[in-house]
Design a protein around this motif. Sequence first.
Motif, short mmCIF file in Angstrom:
data_model
loop_
_atom_site.label_atom_id
_atom_site.label_comp_id
_atom_site.label_asym_id
_atom_site.label_seq_id
_atom_site.Cartn_x
_atom_site.Cartn_y
_atom_site.Cartn_z
N ASN A 167 -14.50 1.21 -52.47
CA ASN A 167 -15.32 0.13 -51.94
C ASN A 167 -16.80 0.50 -52.00
N VAL A 168 -17.63 -0.53 -52.01
CA VAL A 168 -19.08 -0.35 -51.95
C VAL A 168 -19.48 -0.49 -50.49
N SER A 169 -20.22 0.47 -49.99
CA SER A 169 -20.66 0.45 -48.60
C SER A 169 -22.15 0.73 -48.54
N ALA A 170 -22.77 0.22 -47.50
CA ALA A 170 -24.18 0.50 -47.23
C ALA A 170 -24.31 0.80 -45.74
N GLY A 171 -24.73 2.00 -45.41
CA GLY A 171 -24.87 2.38 -44.00
C GLY A 171 -23.55 2.36 -43.27
N HIS B 217 -18.83 -1.92 -45.09
CA HIS B 217 -18.23 -2.35 -46.35
C HIS B 217 -18.88 -3.66 -46.81
N LEU B 218 -19.35 -3.68 -48.04
CA LEU B 218 -19.94 -4.89 -48.60
C LEU B 218 -18.89 -5.59 -49.46
N HIS C 57 -17.31 -8.39 -51.97
CA HIS C 57 -17.96 -8.89 -53.19
C HIS C 57 -18.46 -10.32 -53.06
N TRP D 177 -22.26 -10.18 -53.09
CA TRP D 177 -22.88 -10.13 -54.43
C TRP D 177 -22.82 -11.51 -55.08
#
Length: 169
Positions: A63-67, A70-71, A73, A76
Amino acid sequence: MDAPPQQKQSPPPGPDRRRPRRWREVSPTRRGLVLAWWGFTLTFGLLRLLTWLIHVDAAGVGNVSAGGVHLHHYVWGILVLMVVGALGLVERSPRWRTWMGLAYGIGTALVIDETANLVHLSDVYWEHSGGTSIAVALIVIGVVGGALAFTHRDAQETGGGKSGGEDGS
């Protein structure tokens, strides 16, 4: 002596129903719609494959995570749709219209693939109610694909002139 008058070939009744044989013969608007459909269909399929690989813990896929958050999709997809919308307000050229169609299809697939998460406001992607996303996507693919297959309206059919909204400027 006068030559016998030549018979004129009368055009077939109704508009010319000839389908374009080459991509460049297709109107920019229709090219954009076709690319949007293909972009949506292929992106949806690739997203399902990617998320399945994440779900089964395939090596190197995650998965794409920031801080630590989980972001999904759909984030995006919303960003892509915002860019396409802004470009659509300022750019009217046929080439841009075609490629914005592709980007629109991709962005829409990113959002539609997580419809169930948006409806339930929780991560239900792999639960039974997550099937809502698949159902909506298949309906979109079928309805839009059917509409594209059974309709045909290009500049050639409107007497050779430009049809509504296709001013090419």
